[in-house]
Design an enzyme around this catalytic site. Structure first.
Site, PDB file in Angstrom:
ATOM      1  CB  SER A  43      -1.016  -0.051   1.188  1.00  0.00           C
ATOM      2  OG  SER A  43      -2.182   0.927   1.033  1.00  0.00           O
ATOM      3  CG  ASP A  66      -3.963  -1.596   0.229  1.00  0.00           C
ATOM      4  OD1 ASP A  66      -3.397  -2.449   0.810  1.00  0.00           O
ATOM      5  OD2 ASP A  66      -4.055  -0.359   0.423  1.00  0.00           O
TER       6      ASP A  66
END
Length: 710
Positions: free
Chosen positions: A39, A188
């Site tokens: 991320s 993500d």
């Protein structure tokens, strides 16, 4: 957004290092062989691999955060909840476009393959492939197993994929880089690898050489303190209490962070190599910063608060760690996370390794090693004779006592690794292990012989009355003393045969210590020989890693007042293999830069793990006094050698520094002898001058060992 903390922390730490050492700004990415990030950590990881200045990464978050997260997730019931039912999708699209533009400006069209070819830094970036809900790790072509699947993915697309946090950002549709109409949709990577420490560990194991050590560092992103006390009356949580799903995501991230760190630590103790998991120190987060820690918090004051917190934490780190090194000797994996940043094998930021301008005393150091460090052949022969005499004495003593005969003997320790050095007091020790079949070792009543009984049996068999000091039972061996000053340690082993899952016989070797414990020093010898062959840039005189190991041990024993207080030779050997900085052309640089790396390693952590025995350390605790003394004495020695880096350094000054370093007069005397021989040789070629006597020239420096212990 909390990536601003991570980027600031690393940037400030690197700048503090550069200021302290008076060096140019550091390229932090070059400090790693492998960088892993999830991320927001994936963006930082890609930036480090690409060589982007960390201040640019900080600016990305600070200056563009509001555009990337144009609409905060609602945290309370009200009009905003109803409004976002109609407006959030458009806001997420605007945020995705803003992030895309910022990343394009930073990375352009550079691909995973391109950045690896250009910089030699491996990347592993977790994401989720939504077509099948499968985990996906974007990888550079750093290992054959990667098969080139991700080579053509751009860094821009990788960052968009790994940061596509549900609720907070749009999913990321990425075109197949190999052409065609197909595309993948990514979410993500924090959904499964928010803390990618395990990803980093697995990847490091893939690319590291057999038994090569791995060190894992963890750096958080100023995550809020985890956990809460929940009253019994509040367990029936609804949408509001879970903040419309956002709170559930935060709990998942916190749980992953804690679990994966502990899984990595537990696994590290069961690997076939040393593996250390460490976390950078972090201060307790002040109460007034907590309000800025939402994942989509974009206010400028929030960014400034995170930046200030990172600077505070760097100051705390610097108080505990004053030196960090630049390049790891083993496979480095550094993982960054969504909201944290870790791991595997040290970043080692170290600009001193280049040795630029260091006065060349390479031949002098080699000569000192040959004449004053390596063990002369005569001493080797004496030790070998004592060892063989002990073996004969033990076998005869056991036979006389009607005890079981050994199945084999194996020389171990520094003698077997050929790292023994000359010592003024000649208080050497030889380790010569004796191995028995476990089935032969029976106690007085026919049961299993205890570890203590086995050592006592060997002690009694050796004690034939010929020793002034009787052989003694020690914790891990039987010791035989000699009047000449040295001793022979005889570890006692038993060999058990067990069946594996397939019914095959497996040999288990155990040492008679406080109890029988699984250990075989032959593995240590093999470990060192493998490291020596793998890391040394040459093949002469026992190879360079072995020579530097001897030189380091010689320095540690160069003062009588140090000898019994400083780290053991085995500990120094382990540190040299961890921190070795070889040089194909400069023996002196190899030694000095290895010592610098050892100093930096011990500044970071005084614990030294056993190279082959899991869960065992050479040192005693995190504040080990012998390791601390070695670190401090290396610092003193390097200060003495600092003159070598002065452009105005003369040969006289350089040799004097080496004399002081080793507490000897060898270097200046050798140079004076060479000068006198040169003058004498010149005199012999002059007809008007005759001489009846000249001093013999010192032998040339020989990397083949010159007949010594190589």
């Amino acid at each position: 957004m909390r990536g601003v903390y991570t980027a600031t922390y690393l940037g400030e730490l690197a700048e503090a290092f550069a200021r302290k050492r008076h060096t140019a700004p550091l390229d932090v990415g070059k400090g790693f062989d492998l960088i892993v990030g999830t991320s927001t950590g994936g963006i930082v990881a890609c930036a480090l691999a690409a060589g982007a200045p960390l201040r640019d990464v900080v600016a990305l978050y600070r200056d563009h955060g509001a555009a990337i997260f144009p609409m905060k997730l609602p945290t309370a019931l009200g009009f905003s909840v109803i409004s976002q039912l109609f407006t959030r999708r458009a806001a997420l699209a605007r945020g995705a476009q803003a992030l895309h533009e910022v990343l394009e400006a930073r990375f352009g069209n550079e691909t995973l393959e391109g950045v690896y070819r250009r910089r030699g830094i491996a990347l592993a970036i977790p994401a989720v492939e939504m077509n099948r809900n499968h985990s996906w790790v974007f990888k550079t072509p750093h290992h054959p197993n990667t098969n080139g699947r991700d080579n053509r993915y751009r860094l821009v697309d990788v960052c968009l994929a790994t940061t596509a946090a549900p609720l907070f950002r749009s999913l990321a549709p990425i075109n197949d880089p190999y052409g065609g109409p197909s595309y993948f949709v990514f979410a993500d990577g924090g959904l499964w690898a928010n803390n990618p420490v395990i990803v980093g560990l697995v990847e490091a194991l893939e690319i590291a050489a057999p038994r090569q050590s791995i060190e894992i560092f963890a750096l958080g992103t100023c995550a809020r303190p985890a956990g809460q006390r929940i009253d019994r009356s509040a367990v029936n949580r609804g949408l509001l209490e879970w903040k419309f799903g956002g709170e559930a995501a935060a709990v998942s991230l916190d749980a992953q962070e804690f679990a994966f760190d502990n899984i990595a630590r537990m696994l590290s103790g069961h690997l076939d190599r040393p593996c250390t998991v460490m976390r950078f120190p972090r201060a307790q987060i002040p109460a007034d910063v907590l309000k800025y820690l939402d994942l989509d918090e974009t206010r400028l004051e929030a960014a400034e608060a995170l930046i200030n917190q990172a600077r505070h934490d760097v100051n705390m780190t610097n108080s505990a760690v004053t030196h960090i090194t630049e390049r790891a000797a083993s496979s480095a994996a550094f993982s960054t996370t969504f909201p944290r940043w870790p791991c595997a094998n040290p970043p080692h930021i170290h600009h001193e390794l280049k040795g630029a301008g260091m006065f060349d005393c390479s031949k002098d150091v080699l000569s000192y090693h040959s004449d004053e460090v390596t063990l002369p052949v005569a001493e080797q022969n004496n030790m070998r004779e004592r060892r063989d005499a002990n073996r004969t004495r033990l076998k005869e003593g056991l036979k006389k006592a009607r005890r079981p005969a050994p199945s084999t003997f194996e020389t171990q320790g520094s003698y077997a690794m050929r790292t023994m050095i000359q010592l003024p007091r000649k208080n050497w020790d030889i380790d010569d292990g004796v191995y028995f079949k476990a089935a032969d070792l029976k106690g007085e009543r026919g049961g299993e012989m205890s570890a203590l009984e086995a050592r006592q049996m060997v002690r009694d068999a050796l004690d034939d009355g010929s020793f002034r000091t009787k052989p003694e039972v020690r914790r891990n061996c039987v010791r035989v003393h000699y009047d000449a000053g040295y001793h022979v340690d005889i570890p006692v082993y038993r060999i058990r045969i067990e069946k594996d899952l397939f019914g095959n016989d497996v040999e288990i070797v155990e040492l008679a210590s406080t109890d029988w414990k699984r250990s075989d020093a032959r593995d240590v010898t093999k470990w060192f020989n493998d490291e020596n062959e793998k890391q040394s840039p040459d093949m002469d005189n026992g190879r360079q890693l072995r020579r530097v190991t001897r030189d380091g041990k010689k320095y540690a024993q160069s003062r009588d007042s140090w000898a019994d207080k400083i780290l053991s030779g085995f500990g120094i050997t382990k540190l040299v293999t961890e921190c070795f900085r070889g040089s194909a052309t400069r023996e002196d640089e190899a030694l000095v830069n290895t010592l610098r790396a050892i100093r930096d390693r011990l500044e970071l952590n005084l614990e030294i793990k056993h190279p082959v025995t899991p869960n065992e350390t050479i040192t005693k605790g995190p504040d080990d006094a012998p390791a601390k003394m070695l670190r401090d004495k290396i610092k003193e020695g390097l200060e003495t050698l600092k003159i070598l880096d002065d452009p105005s350094c003369t040969r006289t000054q350089a040799l004097a520094a080496w004399d002081k370093f080793y507490a000897t007069d060898y270097f200046t005397k050798r140079d004076a002898t060479k000068a006198r021989v040169t003058e004498a040789a010149a005199a012999l070629t002059t007809p008007a001058i005759l001489t009846s006597r000249t001093e013999a020239a010192p032998p040339p420096v020989r990397k083949d060992g010159g007949g010594r212990y190589a």
